[in-house]
Design an enzyme around this catalytic site. Structure first.
Site, PDB file in Angstrom:
ATOM      1  N   SER A   1       3.654   4.689  -7.665  1.00 48.42           N
ATOM      2  CA  SER A   1       2.758   3.771  -6.943  1.00 48.42           C
ATOM      3  C   SER A   1       2.912   3.996  -5.448  1.00 48.42           C
ATOM      4  CB  SER A   1       2.961   2.308  -7.351  1.00 48.42           C
ATOM      5  OG  SER A   1       4.157   1.779  -6.859  1.00 48.42           O
TER       6      SER A   1
ATOM      7  N   HIS B   1      -0.576   3.384  -9.612  1.00 51.65           N
ATOM      8  CA  HIS B   1      -1.116   2.105  -9.146  1.00 51.65           C
ATOM      9  C   HIS B   1      -2.121   2.385  -8.046  1.00 51.65           C
ATOM     10  CE1 HIS B   1       2.768  -0.077 -10.563  1.00 51.65           C
ATOM     11  NE2 HIS B   1       2.016   0.353 -11.552  1.00 51.65           N
TER      12      HIS B   1
ATOM     13  N   ASP C   1       7.460  -1.055 -12.892  1.00 52.44           N
ATOM     14  CA  ASP C   1       6.545  -0.548 -13.909  1.00 52.44           C
ATOM     15  C   ASP C   1       6.925   0.920 -14.160  1.00 52.44           C
ATOM     16  OD1 ASP C   1       4.439  -0.212 -15.645  1.00 52.44           O
ATOM     17  OD2 ASP C   1       2.935   0.047 -14.067  1.00 52.44           O
TER      18      ASP C   1
END
Lengths: 272, 188
Positions: free
Chosen positions: B12, B39, B132
């Site tokens: 991300s 992301h 994540d």
């Protein structure tokens, strides 16, 4: 880590539901179906799939809740603003030529898109000659759609989408705030009929000029997507519009030959 | 013959230059599909693919639902959808709830890819600002796949590689240049 579910467990569940309730999950897309099951195991604190399968088998009331939890109900007003903009600019002028307009939200969920489309048609001056059907398999979300009551915390996103979609006013012109909720102006849905409808098993007798089915087909496998697109084909005449989700495609469906691509980017199709 | 069949990469914040570098280093005839779970800004649907494509050695696309998976293509998880790898070599997409405030969620692409490719999968976690991907890479490890994390000392934001390293016994903790070498090595 979450409980692991193997393919045999899923088959066993699918067979149980099929035998007992004549509902077939066999054509649901595997990964998302599995995720929904993991979620349900967690939500109801089942220790394994067998416990869930037994509960589904012997408890009809639980089965009804299970059905509701399996379906995905995330939605937004004016989700994918560029689609709504394209619709406003290119589809609306076509619809304006008709003496009356019929629009079907074929899986309306909690209704955010129902209000979005009503606002769009109102701003186009077409609301009074448009009849909407808003249907979903889940009666709870239909009740929410009918009430027009939405958490206030979601409204900034919806407003932002509305502005990007080419809205001519402000989204706040269409709702009142009370406490933590936004209450939509219900005159927007005075020509909307809400109805429970199962896309997989249901038969639709009416005809439509626009069908919206956005981010629903992704939960089904290709053969089932085929059947639903074919069912839609029977409910429209030449020139009608079909709108699917921004990353859905009917290109791999057998009935794709019955449609032309009206907007490739925004996934708007037109019946030939 | 390579032992592997697919690559999945998660990242991300701070990952964009790394992903660009990885893609630029892959040869045109790279024999695997490369799944990118990154992301991204929720409502910026366009631009990202184009930006990644500029220097990439292989085509970069955002798959549609039920699209066929092919080798030599990088598949970017589309904005506001989870990207799942299905049995039978296709994608499916989902608008289900966010995972760790993320949709697309890295965990879900990794988990579904590991279900399909089992020990033939290479999972890579690079720079990012939340955890994540940690559960996802643990799945890859559990199914016998090869796991790689960017060296947290090199990562712009180390939360994500740290999370991966904490979640499972990562096979290789590498700097980005060595990740690139590894991805080419596993293809030979």
């Amino acid at each position: 880590m979450e409980i692991e579910i193997d393919i045999q467990d899923i088959r066993k569940l699918v067979n149980t539901v099929k035998a007992k309730y004549a509902f077939d999950f066999g054509e649901y897309a595997l990964s998302s179906f599995k995720r929904r099951l993991v979620r349900i195991l967690d939500l109801y604190k089942f220790k394994d799939m067998n416990e869930l399968i037994n509960k589904v088998n012997f408890d009809k009331v639980f089965y009804e809740n299970f059905l509701k939890e399996i379906t995905v109900n995330t939605t937004e007003m004016f989700r994918d603003p560029s689609m709504w903009k394209k619709f406003r600019e290119t589809v609306v002028p076509e619809l304006a030529k008709l003496s009356s307009i019929r629009i079907w939200h074929s899986a309306c969920s909690s209704g955010e898109e129902v209000y979005s489309m009503a606002i769009l048609m109102k701003e186009a001056g077409l609301l009074e000659k448009t009849k909407f059907l808003a249907s979903d398999i889940n009666e709870d979300v239909i009740a929410t759609a009918r009430s027009g009551k939405y958490p206030l915390r979601n409204m900034p996103l919806h407003s932002d989408n509305y502005d990007k979609s080419g809205g001519t006013k402000k989204l706040t012109d269409y709702y009142k705030t009370n406490g933590d909720y936004a209450y939509m102006d219900l005159s927007l849905i005075h020509t909307t009929v809400f109805k429970k409808f199962d896309l997989v098993l249901g038969k639709q007798e009416q005809k439509f000029d626009v069908i919206l089915c956005r981010n629903v087909l992704i939960y089904f496998n290709l053969p089932l997507q085929d059947k639903i697109i074919e069912m839609f084909s029977g409910t429209v005449d030449t020139g009608a519009f079909l709108v699917v989700g921004s990353k859905e495609s009917i290109a791999w469906c057998k009935s794709a030959t019955k449609y032309s691509t009206f907007s490739f980017e925004e996934k708007i199709y037109r019946k030939l | 013959m390579s032992n592997y069949k697919a690559i999945v990469i998660g990242g991300s914040a701070g990952s964009f230059p790394l992903i660009t570098k990885i893609l630029a280093s892959l040869p045109k005839n790279y024999p695997f599909p490369v799944f990118l779970a990154l992301h991204r800004l929720k409502h910026v649907r366009t631009g990202f693919v184009e930006a990644l494509s500029i220097k990439s050695g292989i085509p970069v696309i955002e798959p549609n639902d039920k699209q066929q998976i092919k080798p030599g293509i990088a598949y970017l998880a589309p904005s506001n959808y989870h990207m799942y790898i299905e049995p039978g070599n296709t994608f499916s997409l989902s608008t289900e709830e966010m995972v760790k405030f993320s949709r697309p969620a890295i965990d879900l692409t990794f988990e579904t890819a590991s279900n399909v490719y089992r020990d033939k999968l290479v999972g890579v976690i690079v720079s990012g600002a939340n955890t994540d991907g940690a559960n996802g890479i643990a799945f890859v490890k559990k199914r016998g796949g090869l796991t790689i994390a960017q060296d947290p000392q090199e990562a712009t934001i180390s939360t994500m590689p740290d999370g991966a390293i904490k979640a499972t016994q990562i096979d290789h903790i590498l700097k980005i240049d060595d990740i690139v070498k590894k991805l080419i090595e596993v293809a030979n």
